[in-house]
Scaffold this active site. Structure first.
Site, PDB file in Angstrom:
ATOM      1  N   LYS A  12       0.170  16.222 -12.367  1.00 26.18           N
ATOM      2  CA  LYS A  12       1.052  15.777 -13.447  1.00 26.18           C
ATOM      3  C   LYS A  12       2.121  16.815 -13.751  1.00 26.18           C
ATOM      4  O   LYS A  12       3.272  16.461 -14.044  1.00 26.18           O
ATOM      5  CB  LYS A  12       0.235  15.448 -14.700  1.00 26.18           C
ATOM      6  CG  LYS A  12      -0.664  14.231 -14.541  1.00 26.18           C
ATOM      7  CD  LYS A  12       0.106  13.012 -14.053  1.00 26.18           C
ATOM      8  CE  LYS A  12      -0.774  11.798 -13.865  1.00 26.18           C
ATOM      9  NZ  LYS A  12      -0.030  10.652 -13.296  1.00 26.18           N
ATOM     10  N   THR A  50      -6.081   1.895 -21.462  1.00 31.00           N
ATOM     11  CA  THR A  50      -6.199   1.199 -20.179  1.00 31.00           C
ATOM     12  C   THR A  50      -7.670   1.013 -19.832  1.00 31.00           C
ATOM     13  O   THR A  50      -8.565   1.525 -20.507  1.00 31.00           O
ATOM     14  CB  THR A  50      -5.525   2.012 -19.070  1.00 31.00           C
ATOM     15  OG1 THR A  50      -6.210   3.269 -18.945  1.00 31.00           O
ATOM     16  CG2 THR A  50      -4.060   2.262 -19.369  1.00 31.00           C
ATOM     17  N   ASP A  70       0.867  -1.166   0.000  1.00 26.17           N
ATOM     18  CA  ASP A  70       0.000   0.000   0.000  1.00 26.17           C
ATOM     19  C   ASP A  70       0.912   1.226   0.000  1.00 26.17           C
ATOM     20  O   ASP A  70       1.570   1.521   1.001  1.00 26.17           O
ATOM     21  CB  ASP A  70      -0.894   0.002   1.242  1.00 26.17           C
ATOM     22  CG  ASP A  70      -1.819   1.207   1.302  1.00 26.17           C
ATOM     23  OD1 ASP A  70      -1.660   2.129   0.476  1.00 26.17           O
ATOM     24  OD2 ASP A  70      -2.698   1.232   2.176  1.00 26.17           O
ATOM     25  N   TYR A  85      -5.786  16.562 -11.128  1.00 26.51           N
ATOM     26  CA  TYR A  85      -5.022  15.693 -12.016  1.00 26.51           C
ATOM     27  C   TYR A  85      -3.934  16.472 -12.746  1.00 26.51           C
ATOM     28  O   TYR A  85      -2.760  16.085 -12.746  1.00 26.51           O
ATOM     29  CB  TYR A  85      -5.949  15.011 -13.025  1.00 26.51           C
ATOM     30  CG  TYR A  85      -5.232  14.116 -14.003  1.00 26.51           C
ATOM     31  CD1 TYR A  85      -4.924  12.800 -13.676  1.00 26.51           C
ATOM     32  CD2 TYR A  85      -4.843  14.592 -15.262  1.00 26.51           C
ATOM     33  CE1 TYR A  85      -4.252  11.971 -14.564  1.00 26.51           C
ATOM     34  CE2 TYR A  85      -4.167  13.770 -16.159  1.00 26.51           C
ATOM     35  CZ  TYR A  85      -3.873  12.468 -15.815  1.00 26.51           C
ATOM     36  OH  TYR A  85      -3.198  11.653 -16.687  1.00 26.51           O
TER      37      TYR A  85
END
Length: 322
Positions: free
Chosen positions: A172, A203, A70, A168
């Protein structure tokens, strides 16, 4: 395939499915011993597991060692690197890929950031940006012992332009800066740090988003790329590119820079799983048919020329954010 990475030890974080799985297979088929991490060792529901990735790497002729981790736990990450040190005595390649924000991004799709809870940020950037930093700390401690190594941080075109949401894209962009700044401190140790930008990778997450977009009749031009699967890559292409980077004797000249998977595939003469070679998202062969959908059937007629970074930054800065 030629086992040109035989004897190399690699670690791919977040490899139960998707991009991480493809990277592990790409490194394995080139002969590396690949450690993989994820939270799910075994699964019967088809959602992906370390065992499934292990089987895929072995089917490609590689050696794979799955370790449940984890990555929100710094202690579990420390023990992971301690085990690699004990078992192998070295680490040649770290691929920072683990990411826990997929479900949060899917749930928040189409919502502005203020309509999401503040923990949307943590869902995108804790097991992601932060975990990449933590893994890099432990990897660098191993690599500096032997004055060699490669750290690849998986980022995306979201570091350049808005996509999927504020947490997001900011995350990035920070991944790109992380790779660049680590490169400055690692260069005297002969360790390379790169930010890797895949293209549109098919994906499970992207496939789900494409299905969502198909239900939206008012989808914009950007969304059409996802709906149609135009110029998609498979996860394996990124793996093959990272394998080629690992073996490149002139790798250090790339350190600190963003590296685009499709452009590296062209440079190294690599093809994707289906034998195709997708073009870079800054190539005219992608951009012109992207803007004029009727030309997509004839995209091969468009020159495969990449727009310079300076012009690309100008275009993205002036483009409306959707």
């Amino acid at each position: 395939m030629n086992k040109y990475l035989e004897g190399k030890i690699a670690l791919v974080t977040g490899a139960t499915r998707g991009l991480g799985k493809g990277i592990a297979v790409g490194l394995g088929e080139a002969g590396a011993t690949v450690y993989i991490t994820g939270r799910t060792l075994e699964s019967n529901d088809g959602s992906g597991s370390l065992r499934e990735t292990e089987s895929a790497v072995r089917a490609a002729g590689g050696i794979c060692i799955p370790i449940p981790v984890d990555h929100s736990s710094d202690e579990q990450v420390r023990l992971l690197f301690e085990r690699i040190q004990d078992e192998q005595g070295k680490l040649d390649v770290l691929v920072n890929n683990v990411y826990s924000g997929v479900q949060a991004l899917t749930d928040a799709y189409g919502k502005p950031f203020w309509e999401c809870e503040p923990n949307f940020w943590d869902a995108c950037n804790n097991v992601g940006l932060r975990s990449h930093y933590v893994a890099s700390v432990f990897a660098a401690r191993m690599m500096t012992q032997y004055q060699q190594g490669l750290i690849c941080t998986i980022s995306s075109w979201g570091g350049l332009s808005y996509i999927f949401g504020v947490p997001y894209t900011v995350g990035k962009a920070a991944c790109d800066r992380l790779a660049a700044d680590m490169a400055i401190e690692l260069k005297p140790q002969n360790i390379t740090s790169l930010s890797i930008w895949p293209g549109i990778v098919g994906t499970e997450h992207i496939t789900r988003l494409a299905a969502q977009m198909k239900e939206n009749e008012a989808a914009d031009q950007q969304s059409a790329v996802f709906k149609e699967g135009y110029n998609w890559e498979t996860p394996l292409l990124t793996g093959r590119v990272i394998a080629a980077l690992t073996a490149d004797p002139t790798l250090m000249r790339r350190t600190g820079k963003v590296q685009i998977v499709a452009e590296l595939a062209q440079y190294y003469g690599l093809v994707d799983q289906n034998g195709d070679r997708p073009v870079s998202l800054r190539s005219l062969r992608f951009l012109i048919p992207f803007a004029i959908p009727a030309l997509r059937k004839y995209s091969w007629l468009v020159p495969n020329l990449n727009i310079p970074w300076s012009l690309l930054l100008l275009i993205t800065a002036s483009s409306p954010k959707v």
